[in-house]
Design an enzyme around this catalytic site. Structure first.
Site, PDB file in Angstrom:
ATOM      1  N   GLU A   1       0.847  -1.192   0.000  1.00 19.76           N
ATOM      2  CA  GLU A   1       0.000   0.000   0.000  1.00 19.76           C
ATOM      3  C   GLU A   1       0.879   1.237   0.000  1.00 19.76           C
ATOM      4  O   GLU A   1       2.007   1.217   0.492  1.00 19.76           O
ATOM      5  CB  GLU A   1      -0.900  -0.005   1.243  1.00 19.76           C
ATOM      6  CG  GLU A   1      -1.853   1.183   1.327  1.00 19.76           C
ATOM      7  CD  GLU A   1      -2.841   1.084   2.474  1.00 19.76           C
ATOM      8  OE1 GLU A   1      -3.658   2.010   2.638  1.00 19.76           O
ATOM      9  OE2 GLU A   1      -2.801   0.070   3.211  1.00 19.76           O
TER      10      GLU A   1
ATOM     11  N   ASN B   1     -12.213  -0.992  -0.641  1.00 17.39           N
ATOM     12  CA  ASN B   1     -11.514  -1.503   0.538  1.00 17.39           C
ATOM     13  C   ASN B   1     -12.272  -1.112   1.799  1.00 17.39           C
ATOM     14  O   ASN B   1     -12.604   0.060   1.990  1.00 17.39           O
ATOM     15  CB  ASN B   1     -10.099  -0.912   0.617  1.00 17.39           C
ATOM     16  CG  ASN B   1      -9.393  -1.281   1.910  1.00 17.39           C
ATOM     17  OD1 ASN B   1      -8.931  -2.403   2.071  1.00 17.39           O
ATOM     18  ND2 ASN B   1      -9.313  -0.335   2.845  1.00 17.39           N
ATOM     19  N   GLU B   2     -12.580  -2.083   2.644  1.00 15.57           N
ATOM     20  CA  GLU B   2     -13.157  -1.864   3.973  1.00 15.57           C
ATOM     21  C   GLU B   2     -14.259  -0.793   3.963  1.00 15.57           C
ATOM     22  O   GLU B   2     -14.257   0.132   4.783  1.00 15.57           O
ATOM     23  CB  GLU B   2     -12.049  -1.495   4.973  1.00 15.57           C
ATOM     24  CG  GLU B   2     -11.075  -2.646   5.211  1.00 15.57           C
ATOM     25  CD  GLU B   2     -10.054  -2.363   6.303  1.00 15.57           C
ATOM     26  OE1 GLU B   2     -10.010  -1.219   6.820  1.00 15.57           O
ATOM     27  OE2 GLU B   2      -9.277  -3.281   6.637  1.00 15.57           O
TER      28      GLU B   2
ATOM     29  N   TYR C   1      -6.431  -8.581  12.061  1.00  9.33           N
ATOM     30  CA  TYR C   1      -5.107  -8.460  12.674  1.00  9.33           C
ATOM     31  C   TYR C   1      -5.209  -8.864  14.142  1.00  9.33           C
ATOM     32  O   TYR C   1      -6.257  -8.688  14.778  1.00  9.33           O
ATOM     33  CB  TYR C   1      -4.593  -7.021  12.579  1.00  9.33           C
ATOM     34  CG  TYR C   1      -4.423  -6.521  11.169  1.00  9.33           C
ATOM     35  CD1 TYR C   1      -3.256  -6.772  10.451  1.00  9.33           C
ATOM     36  CD2 TYR C   1      -5.427  -5.789  10.549  1.00  9.33           C
ATOM     37  CE1 TYR C   1      -3.084  -6.310   9.156  1.00  9.33           C
ATOM     38  CE2 TYR C   1      -5.273  -5.320   9.245  1.00  9.33           C
ATOM     39  CZ  TYR C   1      -4.107  -5.581   8.552  1.00  9.33           C
ATOM     40  OH  TYR C   1      -3.949  -5.124   7.266  1.00  9.33           O
TER      41      TYR C   1
ATOM     42  N   GLU D   1      -6.250  -9.241   3.953  1.00 10.06           N
ATOM     43  CA  GLU D   1      -5.416  -8.563   4.947  1.00 10.06           C
ATOM     44  C   GLU D   1      -5.390  -9.427   6.194  1.00 10.06           C
ATOM     45  O   GLU D   1      -6.431  -9.664   6.805  1.00 10.06           O
ATOM     46  CB  GLU D   1      -5.941  -7.165   5.297  1.00 10.06           C
ATOM     47  CG  GLU D   1      -5.725  -6.118   4.219  1.00 10.06           C
ATOM     48  CD  GLU D   1      -6.031  -4.708   4.705  1.00 10.06           C
ATOM     49  OE1 GLU D   1      -5.780  -4.418   5.900  1.00 10.06           O
ATOM     50  OE2 GLU D   1      -6.519  -3.906   3.889  1.00 10.06           O
TER      51      GLU D   1
ATOM     52  N   GLN E   1       1.767  -6.228   5.623  1.00  8.58           N
ATOM     53  CA  GLN E   1       2.114  -5.994   4.236  1.00  8.58           C
ATOM     54  C   GLN E   1       3.458  -6.649   3.926  1.00  8.58           C
ATOM     55  O   GLN E   1       3.879  -7.505   4.696  1.00  8.58           O
ATOM     56  CB  GLN E   1       2.117  -4.508   3.944  1.00  8.58           C
ATOM     57  CG  GLN E   1       0.722  -3.901   4.066  1.00  8.58           C
ATOM     58  CD  GLN E   1       0.654  -2.467   3.621  1.00  8.58           C
ATOM     59  OE1 GLN E   1       1.510  -1.950   2.921  1.00  8.58           O
ATOM     60  NE2 GLN E   1      -0.391  -1.769   4.060  1.00  8.58           N
TER      61      GLN E   1
END
Length: 500
Positions: free
Chosen positions: A27, A172-173, A244, A292, A349
């Site tokens: 990103e 995205n999201e 995460y 992710e 990432q």
């Protein structure tokens, strides 16, 4: 000593591993692009500014696909700012990360880089501040040979051949209130459906990923997936998952049990996809893109001190320790256990930003999490056998957690078996047996172990080999039975090959 048994049958197959399950993510954030993969003028970069030391490490992993350019960044991004003559590219405020984006690295430089490191592109379109028209234009720029405004513009920019990008993320999201242009599920689902329909009119051979929930813990989780798929089921191929984990409480046992939560997340989303399939009387199956996932918490406090509107800050630079590598190994095992439905996954990432690879102006080095990621990507190709693990368990905040995480992969072409295993016990080795009578002609050729006495041990540029795997594990396969003793808190790769 704890004891565990693993049961497999070569006819009980979960599925073939889609190599894209070992994907990653770059990103426009922190030093992922600038000073990460791209640093003109650095002696370690080539004439295009691409860091060759970093490229070498990425090729060592064998990363099959990389998601780009975001992430939160994409929801305010104008891709046209990053193509054409560099002297004419505008500097813009990036509201996602409160920095200044120079646009000196853009779409075409990224495609040059993918060829340099031997990967494919997973491109995201801006459905935050833009929409259908922008998506139509970028896919025309990328995938049409010539004869239209945007394809001819690409040729004018020095790229005669189309990029032929086949995998696209529809935003995205978009459920997240932190996201520029975030939407309700109904709003997003409708937009995703129409954007996908128009993009397929330009190129009917693409695959599309719809945004799922930004995490398992969103208040709208499950309802979001159902509504989005209700609207966009016929146009999309995958729905995304993001998650995460962090050891915020310095509770290693609970931290290492996070893979239990990941397992539940995957099973839940599969159930929702299949519910909508039945509701629509559809024969089409929606698969998962876990695009992710990682450990992320070390840099949270330092990032609160960052100055706004600077260029290329040291942002989200988690320095990973040994216990992080153990969880990353368990998360990879979890992804493989669902390879029949998880077809794409992106470790977020790849460089500098919550990444397995770190750089300075003078070199690049491997973080602790590099090793389980590299091992699975290199040795985890083939078919996943249904791996029944009978292990002692312990209570955790995520539910009952097995002390042993394991998965077995058969590669028929190479005539190999590979067992990936994590012993999560903090104080005891584990005796493990796995009956492999259908593979009597196989023998162990390598047992790599990642272990360190200090769970908080790190790799740094000064000490890059503090946490590294060694190849003297004790796995043995005799008379069709694999036996090994796994060190406490260890990541293990046991490779077996057919004898001739």
């Amino acid at each position: 000593m704890k004891k565990a048994n693993i049961c497999v049958d070569r006819e009980f197959i979960v599925g073939d591993v889609d190599q894209r399950i070992y994907g990653s993510f770059i990103e426009h954030l922190g030093r992922a692009v600038y000073e990460g993969i791209y640093q003109p003028g650095n002696p370690l970069a080539d004439e295009r500014g691409l860091r060759q030391d970093v490229a070498k490490l990425i090729r060592e992993i064998g990363v099959p696909i990389v998601r780009y350019p975001g992430g939160n960044f994409v929801s305010g991004y104008h891709w046209e700012d990053g193509v054409g003559p560099k002297a004419e590219r505008p500097q813009k405020l990036d509201l996602a990360w409160s920095v200044v984006e120079t646009n000196q690295f853009g779409l075409n430089e990224f495609m040059d880089w993918t060829k340099e490191v031997g990967t494919e592109a997973m491109m995201a379109v801006n459905l935050g501040t833009r929409g259908v028209e922008d998506a139509k234009n970028i896919i025309e720029y990328c995938n049409i040979k010539e004869g239209s405004y945007y394809s001819d513009l690409r040729v004018q920019h020095g790229y005669k051949d189309p990029h032929n990008i086949k995998l696209w993320c529809l935003g995205n999201e978009m459920d997240g209130p932190w996201q520029m242009g975030h939407k309700t599920a109904k709003e997003y689902g409708r937009l995703a459906a129409e954007t996908g329909r128009i993009m397929r009119m330009v190129d009917s051979n693409i695959e599309l990923v719809a945004c799922g929930s930004s995490s398992l813990y969103m208040d709208t989780f499950a309802q979001w997936e159902e509504t989005v798929l209700d609207e966009a089921y016929d146009q999309v191929d995958y729905i995304s998952l993001h998650q995460y984990y962090g050891n915020h409480d310095n509770d290693t046992k609970n931290f290492l049990a996070s893979s239990v939560a990941m397992d539940e997340f995957i099973r839940s989303v599969v159930s929702i996809c299949d519910y909508v399939k039945v509701k629509k009387r559809s024969h089409k199956q929606i698969n998962l893109s876990f695009d992710e996932w990682n450990v992320w918490y070390h840099s949270n406090e330092q990032d609160k001190q960052l100055e706004k509107w600077v260029k290329v800050p040291h942002q989200l630079e988690d320095i990973y320790n040994f216990e992080d590598a153990l969880l990353v190994g368990s998360m990879l095992i979890t992804l493989l256990k669902y390879c029949d439905r998880v077809k794409i996954a992106c470790l977020a990432q790849l460089v500098n930003v919550i990444a397995p690879i770190m750089t300075s102006d003078s070199g690049a080095w491997k973080q602790t999490i590099f090793y389980p990621y590299m091992h699975t990507s290199v040795f985890g190709r083939g078919k996943v056998l249904h791996t029944l693990v009978k292990s002692p368990i312990y209570e955790s905040k995520h539910g009952d957690a097995p002390y042993l995480d394991a998965v077995l992969i058969e590669n028929e072409e190479e005539e190999t078996l590979t067992l990936f295993a994590v012993n999560k016990s903090l104080d005891e080795p584990m005796e493990v047996k796995c009956e492999l009578r259908q593979f009597k002609e196989y023998s162990v050729v390598e047992h790599q172990v990642l272990y360190h006495e200090d769970l908080k041990a790190e790799n740094t540029q000064a000490h890059p080999n503090n946490v590294v795997p060694y190849g003297n594990g004790n796995g043995k396969l005799e008379n069709g039975v694999l036996e090994t003793v796994l060190s406490k808190t260890s990541w293990n790769v046991i490779r077996m090959k057919k004898r001739h």
